[in-house]
Motif scaffolding. Structure first.
Motif, PDB file in Angstrom:
ATOM      1  N   PRO A  53       0.820  -1.217   0.000  1.00 62.83           N
ATOM      2  CA  PRO A  53       0.000   0.000   0.000  1.00 62.83           C
ATOM      3  C   PRO A  53       0.854   1.268   0.000  1.00 62.83           C
ATOM      4  O   PRO A  53       1.848   1.347   0.718  1.00 62.83           O
ATOM      5  CB  PRO A  53      -0.799  -0.101   1.313  1.00 62.83           C
ATOM      6  N   PHE A  54       0.436   2.225  -0.825  1.00 61.75           N
ATOM      7  CA  PHE A  54       1.139   3.512  -0.891  1.00 61.75           C
ATOM      8  C   PHE A  54       0.104   4.632  -0.996  1.00 61.75           C
ATOM      9  O   PHE A  54      -0.922   4.473  -1.642  1.00 61.75           O
ATOM     10  CB  PHE A  54       2.099   3.523  -2.096  1.00 61.75           C
ATOM     11  N   SER A  55       0.438   5.738  -0.379  1.00 63.64           N
ATOM     12  CA  SER A  55      -0.487   6.878  -0.354  1.00 63.64           C
ATOM     13  C   SER A  55      -0.729   7.469  -1.733  1.00 63.64           C
ATOM     14  O   SER A  55      -1.761   8.096  -1.968  1.00 63.64           O
ATOM     15  CB  SER A  55       0.074   7.961   0.571  1.00 63.64           C
ATOM     16  N   ASP A  56       0.217   7.286  -2.654  1.00 62.77           N
ATOM     17  CA  ASP A  56       0.115   7.925  -3.971  1.00 62.77           C
ATOM     18  C   ASP A  56       0.408   6.936  -5.095  1.00 62.77           C
ATOM     19  O   ASP A  56       1.426   7.053  -5.776  1.00 62.77           O
ATOM     20  CB  ASP A  56       1.068   9.125  -4.025  1.00 62.77           C
ATOM     21  N   PRO A  57      -0.494   5.951  -5.290  1.00 62.57           N
ATOM     22  CA  PRO A  57      -0.239   4.898  -6.280  1.00 62.57           C
ATOM     23  C   PRO A  57      -0.533   5.382  -7.697  1.00 62.57           C
ATOM     24  O   PRO A  57      -1.569   5.088  -8.270  1.00 62.57           O
ATOM     25  CB  PRO A  57      -1.192   3.784  -5.850  1.00 62.57           C
ATOM     26  N   ALA A  65      -6.390   1.580  -6.846  1.00 61.00           N
ATOM     27  CA  ALA A  65      -6.130   2.735  -5.979  1.00 61.00           C
ATOM     28  C   ALA A  65      -7.020   2.669  -4.735  1.00 61.00           C
ATOM     29  O   ALA A  65      -6.572   2.954  -3.622  1.00 61.00           O
ATOM     30  CB  ALA A  65      -6.357   4.034  -6.742  1.00 61.00           C
ATOM     31  N   GLU A  69      -6.196   2.464  -0.670  1.00 63.59           N
ATOM     32  CA  GLU A  69      -6.818   3.321   0.358  1.00 63.59           C
ATOM     33  C   GLU A  69      -7.436   2.491   1.484  1.00 63.59           C
ATOM     34  O   GLU A  69      -7.318   2.847   2.654  1.00 63.59           O
ATOM     35  CB  GLU A  69      -7.886   4.235  -0.272  1.00 63.59           C
ATOM     36  N   LEU A  72      -4.709   1.323   3.670  1.00 67.78           N
ATOM     37  CA  LEU A  72      -4.105   2.423   4.433  1.00 67.78           C
ATOM     38  C   LEU A  72      -4.991   2.877   5.589  1.00 67.78           C
ATOM     39  O   LEU A  72      -4.513   3.463   6.552  1.00 67.78           O
ATOM     40  CB  LEU A  72      -3.789   3.608   3.502  1.00 67.78           C
ATOM     41  N   ARG A  75      -3.496   1.464   8.232  1.00 68.20           N
ATOM     42  CA  ARG A  75      -2.091   1.871   8.320  1.00 68.20           C
ATOM     43  C   ARG A  75      -1.131   0.727   7.965  1.00 68.20           C
ATOM     44  O   ARG A  75      -0.096   0.547   8.615  1.00 68.20           O
ATOM     45  CB  ARG A  75      -1.772   2.442   9.706  1.00 68.20           C
TER      46      ARG A  75
ATOM     47  N   LYS B 180      -1.522  17.053  -4.511  1.00 70.49           N
ATOM     48  CA  LYS B 180      -0.736  15.853  -4.817  1.00 70.49           C
ATOM     49  C   LYS B 180      -1.594  14.801  -5.516  1.00 70.49           C
ATOM     50  O   LYS B 180      -1.125  14.096  -6.403  1.00 70.49           O
ATOM     51  CB  LYS B 180      -0.080  15.285  -3.557  1.00 70.49           C
ATOM     52  N   ASN B 184      -1.324  13.012  -9.221  1.00 69.45           N
ATOM     53  CA  ASN B 184      -1.444  11.574  -9.494  1.00 69.45           C
ATOM     54  C   ASN B 184      -2.418  11.341 -10.644  1.00 69.45           C
ATOM     55  O   ASN B 184      -2.164  10.546 -11.546  1.00 69.45           O
ATOM     56  CB  ASN B 184      -1.964  10.826  -8.264  1.00 69.45           C
ATOM     57  N   ARG B 188      -2.020   9.738 -14.404  1.00 74.25           N
ATOM     58  CA  ARG B 188      -2.831   8.604 -14.887  1.00 74.25           C
ATOM     59  C   ARG B 188      -3.453   8.932 -16.240  1.00 74.25           C
ATOM     60  O   ARG B 188      -3.524   8.078 -17.124  1.00 74.25           O
ATOM     61  CB  ARG B 188      -3.926   8.272 -13.866  1.00 74.25           C
ATOM     62  N   LEU B 292       8.757  10.893  -4.924  1.00 73.77           N
ATOM     63  CA  LEU B 292       7.344  11.126  -5.211  1.00 73.77           C
ATOM     64  C   LEU B 292       7.225  11.887  -6.525  1.00 73.77           C
ATOM     65  O   LEU B 292       8.058  12.747  -6.827  1.00 73.77           O
ATOM     66  CB  LEU B 292       6.690  11.941  -4.078  1.00 73.77           C
ATOM     67  N   ASP B 304       6.430   5.003   7.611  1.00 76.53           N
ATOM     68  CA  ASP B 304       6.297   3.949   6.606  1.00 76.53           C
ATOM     69  C   ASP B 304       6.570   4.455   5.186  1.00 76.53           C
ATOM     70  O   ASP B 304       6.400   3.716   4.219  1.00 76.53           O
ATOM     71  CB  ASP B 304       4.888   3.351   6.639  1.00 76.53           C
ATOM     72  N   GLN B 306       4.768   6.758   3.783  1.00 77.46           N
ATOM     73  CA  GLN B 306       3.524   7.269   3.184  1.00 77.46           C
ATOM     74  C   GLN B 306       3.568   8.791   3.227  1.00 77.46           C
ATOM     75  O   GLN B 306       3.997   9.373   4.223  1.00 77.46           O
ATOM     76  CB  GLN B 306       2.290   6.783   3.964  1.00 77.46           C
ATOM     77  N   ILE B 307       3.111   9.409   2.133  1.00 74.51           N
ATOM     78  CA  ILE B 307       3.091  10.865   2.079  1.00 74.51           C
ATOM     79  C   ILE B 307       1.979  11.375   2.999  1.00 74.51           C
ATOM     80  O   ILE B 307       0.869  10.823   2.990  1.00 74.51           O
ATOM     81  CB  ILE B 307       2.848  11.344   0.626  1.00 74.51           C
TER      82      ILE B 307
END
Lengths: 267, 411
Positions: A53-57, A65, A69, A72, A75, B180, B184, B188, B292, B304, B306-307
Motif C-alpha cells: 500500500p502507498f499513499s500515492d499509487p 487505488a 486506500e 491504508l 495503516r 498531490k 497523481n 494517470r 514522489l 512507513d 507514506q506521504i
C-alpha cells in the motif's frame, strides 16, 4: 534455482501458463491477506503478486487505488507486508511471492534493510513501479545479493532498443504491460500484445507475463496464448472491495473462485 | 556555508544528462511514460538551442504577458521597517495575475512544436490551472485541468475562471483530494492518452526534464530582476526572498543569481500552524528525502514512507514535496530555507495591502512576512528583492471568511 525459476520451468515442462493474481496487502483488512493468499494458491495461482500500500499509487486505476486506500485505513505499511509474507511462508514454502509497489516506502526503510528483511520473509521478487532501470541499479544490486529477482515492466511505448536493455537487466520474469493506461483499463488489444510478446521472445529467454486489463477467463486465455503467464489484479481487488464486509471465509472463497475459473480456462 | 568542493558554476549548471541535481531529481516513473519523457527531453534540447524558439517565447512574454514586470521599491514599507530597502518583483502584474503564466507560455510552445492537440494540467490554488486554460484558449488546444475536490471547494472563483476559458475541470476524489492527488490523476491521464497529450506540470518538480525546463522558463524573473537591480540600485541586491511550494517562482528568481556569491537566497516555506505542530507544508524545513511524483526530493512523510497531509492557509503552497533543485541548493548551502506560519503570512498580507496598496497572494504573503523579519536585521544601505509571485484577488473570499465577513452576492 529460485522459486520463480522453478515454478516457471515446471509450467513450461507441462506446457501450462502461469496464473499470477495481484492483491493489495491489507485489503480490505490486514486479517484477510494471508488467508486470501492461501486461497488463491489452492484455486490455482502459480505466483502471488502482493501490492504494498502507498499513499500515492500513480500507476493504478481506480479499482486498485481504492484497494490501497482501504489498506491504508489500517495503516498497513511495508513492514506489515513483510510480516504477512513471513506468516504465509509458515504454511507455503513453494509459491513465489513478488512485492509490487512504489519506491518511497522502500527508500524510507533503506535498500539494505529492506532487501535483508525481504530475504528473511521469503520474498522472491520485487517490482517497483516507479523505479525504471535507470533508477533501480542500487536496489537491484542489494536484492540480487540475497537472490531476490528484480522484475521490470515493458510497455507498449517502450522502444525496441530500450526493451533489449531492460530484459538484459531483468531477472525472474518480464512483466509486459498490455496497454497504454493505468491498471484495470479497458482498451486491451490482444493481437498487438501477441506481436510484442513475440518480439520480446527474440530478445530474452526470461518468462514473459502479461498484465493490466485482464478481466476474465477469456481475456486471460487470449493474452497468455503468446505469453508465459497472465497477471490479474483489478478484478480481484474490486471483489475485495465489494466483499469487504462479508465474513473473511466468504471473501476468500469468492475471490479465489475468480482465479479458479481462469485456471480452468488456462489449463 | 557553501560546500567548498563545488564551484558555484557547477551548482548553476545542474542538472546532469539524467536530470539529477546532486542526489535529487531523476526520472522515477512507470515505464509507459519513459518514451514520452524522452520525446519531451529531446524536443526541449533541440528547441532550447534554437534562437527562434526563445524569440517566440520572448515575444509572447512581452506582448501577451506584459513583461518585463516592474521591480518596485516599496519605500514606505522599507522606511517603516527601518532596515534594508525592500524591492518587489511584480509578477502579480502579469496577465492572469501570477508568475505561473511564464511557464505555461513556454510549455504551450513545446506542445505546439510537438503537435499535441490536447493538454492536461494539475492545479492546487487554481493559478496554474487558469494559466494553462489561458494558453490553451489562445492556441485552440483542448484542455483538462485536474483539481482536488477539497481545492475546488476552496477556490471556486478560479474553477469558474477555468470553465469560462473553455477548460474541463476534473474533480479528483482520491487520497487527500488536494494538489498531490491532482498530480497523481494527471499522471494517470497522461499514461492513458500519451500519444496526443502534453502534460503541463505547473512547478519545477516532477520527472526530468520538467524541473529543468520549468526553471528555464521561470528564470526570466531572475534575469529581469538582476538587470533591473543593476539599473535601479546600481548593484546586485544583498538578498533574495521567495515563497516555496513546489518552488517555481523561487527557482526562477534564484537561478540567474546562483553564481553571484554575495547574493543570499531565502526560500520561504508554508509553516501552517507552526513547524513544531507538524501541521505545515515545509518539507525542506522539516522533511526527509524520498521519491514522489517522478523525482527524488525532500518530502513530508510518515515512518512507513507514506506521504502525509499538509496544512497551509495558502492552497498554492499546500504540497508535500518540493522541486529537486531546491533540495540540492539546501544541501550544498547555496540557499537557505525558512518557514512562515499562517498567522504571520496573514499579517504580511494585511501589511502590504495597507502600506503599499498592493494585495499579495497568500503564497507571496509568506515571502513578504519573511522579508520584513530579514530586513530588520539589515541596514538601510542594503537591499532585498522579494518575489511578489501573485496577486491576492483570488484569496479575498478566504481572507473575508477569516474575518467572519460574507461577501457573497456583492460585487
Amino acid at each position: 534455482m529460485s522459486r520463480i525459476a522453478q515454478v516457471m520451468a515446471d509450467l513450461k515442462a507441462s506446457n501450462r501458463k502461469a496464473l499470477v493474481p495481484y492483491i493489495v496487502a491489507g485489503d480490505p483488512t490486514p486479517s484477510h491477506t494471508v488467508a486470501l493468499m492461501h486461497g488463491l494458491v489452492e484455486a490455482g495461482a502459480d505466483i502471488i503478486e502482493l501490492g504494498v500500500p502507498f499513499s500515492d499509487p500513480m500507476a493504478e486505476g481506480p479499482s486498485i487505488a481504492r484497494g490501497h486506500e482501504r489498506a491504508l485505513e489500517y495503516r498497513v505499511g511495508l513492514r506489515h507486508v513483510l510480516d504477512m509474507v513471513t506468516e504465509f511462508r509458515t504454511n507455503d514454502s513453494k509459491t513465489p511471492v513478488v512485492l509490487m509497489g512504489y519506491a518511497n516506502p522502500i527508500e524510507r526503510m533503506g535498500y539494505d534493510v529492506f532487501s535483508e528483511r525481504a530475504y528473511v520473509a521469503g520474498i522472491d521478487g520485487v517490482l517497483t513501479v516507479d523505479l525504471p532501470p535507470e533508477e533501480s541499479g542500487a536496489l537491484a544490486e542489494t536484492l540480487q545479493d540475497r537472490g531476490i529477482d528484480t522484475i521490470f515492466l515493458v510497455s507498449p511505448t517502450t522502444s525496441d532498443q530500450r526493451a533489449k536493455e531492460i530484459v538484459k537487466n531483468a531477472s525472474g520474469y518480464i512483466y509486459y504491460v498490455s496497454l497504454k493506461g493505468v491498471t484495470g483499463a479497458a482498451n486491451l488489444d490482444v493481437d498487438e500484445v501477441s506481436e510484442r510478446i513475440n518480439l520480446l521472445r527474440s530478445y530474452t529467454d526470461l518468462p514473459l507475463c502479461v498484465g493490466f486489463g485482464i478481466k476474465d477467463a477469456e481475456s486471460a486465455k487470449a493474452v497468455s496464448s503468446a505469453a508465459d503467464g497472465a497477471v490479474v489484479g483489478s478484478v480481484l481487488v474490486n471483489a475485495c472491495g465489494e466483499l469487504a464486509h462479508a465474513p473473511v471465509s466468504e471473501l476468500v472463497s469468492q475471490v479465489s473462485a475468480i482465479i479458479g475459473d481462469m485456471r480452468s480456462a488456462l489449463g | 556555508m557553501i560546500n567548498k568542493d563545488l564551484s558555484l558554476k557547477a551548482i548553476a549548471s545542474a542538472p546532469d544528462a539524467l536530470g539529477r541535481f546532486g542526489p535529487y531529481g531523476g526520472r522515477f516513473v512507470s515505464e509507459t511514460l519513459i518514451a514520452a519523457l524522452d520525446e519531451l527531453r529531446d524536443t526541449y534540447e533541440k528547441l532550447s538551442n534554437d534562437a527562434a524558439f526563445w524569440a517566440e517565447f520572448d515575444q509572447d512574454l512581452a506582448h501577451y504577458v506584459g513583461r518585463p514586470s516592474p521591480l518596485y521599491h516599496a519605500k514606505r514599507w522599507s522606511d517603516e521597517v527601518g532596515g534594508a530597502q525592500i524591492y518587489l518583483k511584480r509578477e502579480d502584474l502579469n496577465h492572469t495575475g501570477a508568475h505561473k503564466v511564464n511557464n505555461t507560455i513556454g510549455q504551450a510552445l513545446l506542445a505546439k512544436h510537438m503537435g499535441k492537440p490536447r493538454i492536461i494540467a494539475e492545479t492546487g490554488a487554481g493559478q496554474h490551472g487558469v494559466a494553462s486554460a489561458t494558453v490553451a484558449a489562445r492556441l485552440g488546444l483542448e484542455c483538462h485541468v485536474f483539481m482536488g475536490a477539497e481545492d475546488i471547494k476552496r477556490q471556486a472563483l478560479n474553477v469558474y475562471r477555468m470553465k469560462l476559458l473553455g477548460a474541463n475541470v476534473v474533480s479528483v476524489e482520491s487520497g487527500s483530494k488536494t494538489l498531490k492527488d491532482a498530480m497523481n490523476e494527471a499522471m494517470r491521464d497522461w499514461v492513458t492518452n500519451v500519444d496526443n497529450t502534453y502534460y503541463i506540470i505547473g512547478t519545477a518538480a516532477g520527472p526530468h526534464p520538467y524541473p529543468k525546463l520549468v526553471r528555464d522558463f521561470q528564470s526570466v524573473i531572475g534575469r529581469e530582476a538582476r538587470r533591473q537591480s543593476l539599473e535601479q540600485i546600481g548593484r546586485l541586491p544583498d538578498a533574495l526572498v521567495a515563497c516555496v511550494g513546489g518552488g517555481s517562482n523561487a527557482i526562477g528568481l534564484f537561478h540567474p543569481f546562483i553564481e553571484d556569491e554575495g547574493v543570499e537566497m531565502y526560500g520561504v516555506e508554508a509553516g501552517g500552524d507552526g513547524l513544531e505542530t507538524g501541521r505545515h507544508a515545509a518539507p525542506l524545513s522539516d522533511g526527509i528525502p524520498g521519491v514522489l511524483h517522478g523525482n527524488r526530493t525532500y518530502l513530508m512523510e510518515d515512518e512507513d514512507g507514506q506521504i502525509i497531509e499538509t496544512h497551509s492557509v495558502s492552497a498554492g503552497l499546500d504540497y508535500p514535496g518540493v522541486g529537486p533543485e531546491h533540495s540540492w541548493l539546501k544541501d550544498v548551502g547555496r540557499a537557505k530555507y525558512v518557514a512562515i506560519n499562517d498567522d504571520e503570512a496573514m499579517a504580511g498580507f494585511r501589511k502590504l495591502t495597507r502600506i503599499e496598496g498592493i494585495m499579495p497572494a497568500l503564497e507571496s504573503a509568506h515571502a513578504i512576512a519573511y522579508a520584513e523579519k530579514l530586513a530588520k536585521t539589515m541596514t538601510p544601505d542594503q537591499n532585498i528583492v522579494v518575489n511578489l509571485s501573485g496577486r491576492g484577488d483570488k484569496d479575498i473570499l478566504t481572507v473575508a471568511a477569516m474575518d467572519g465577513i460574507s461577501v457573497e452576492g456583492q460585487s
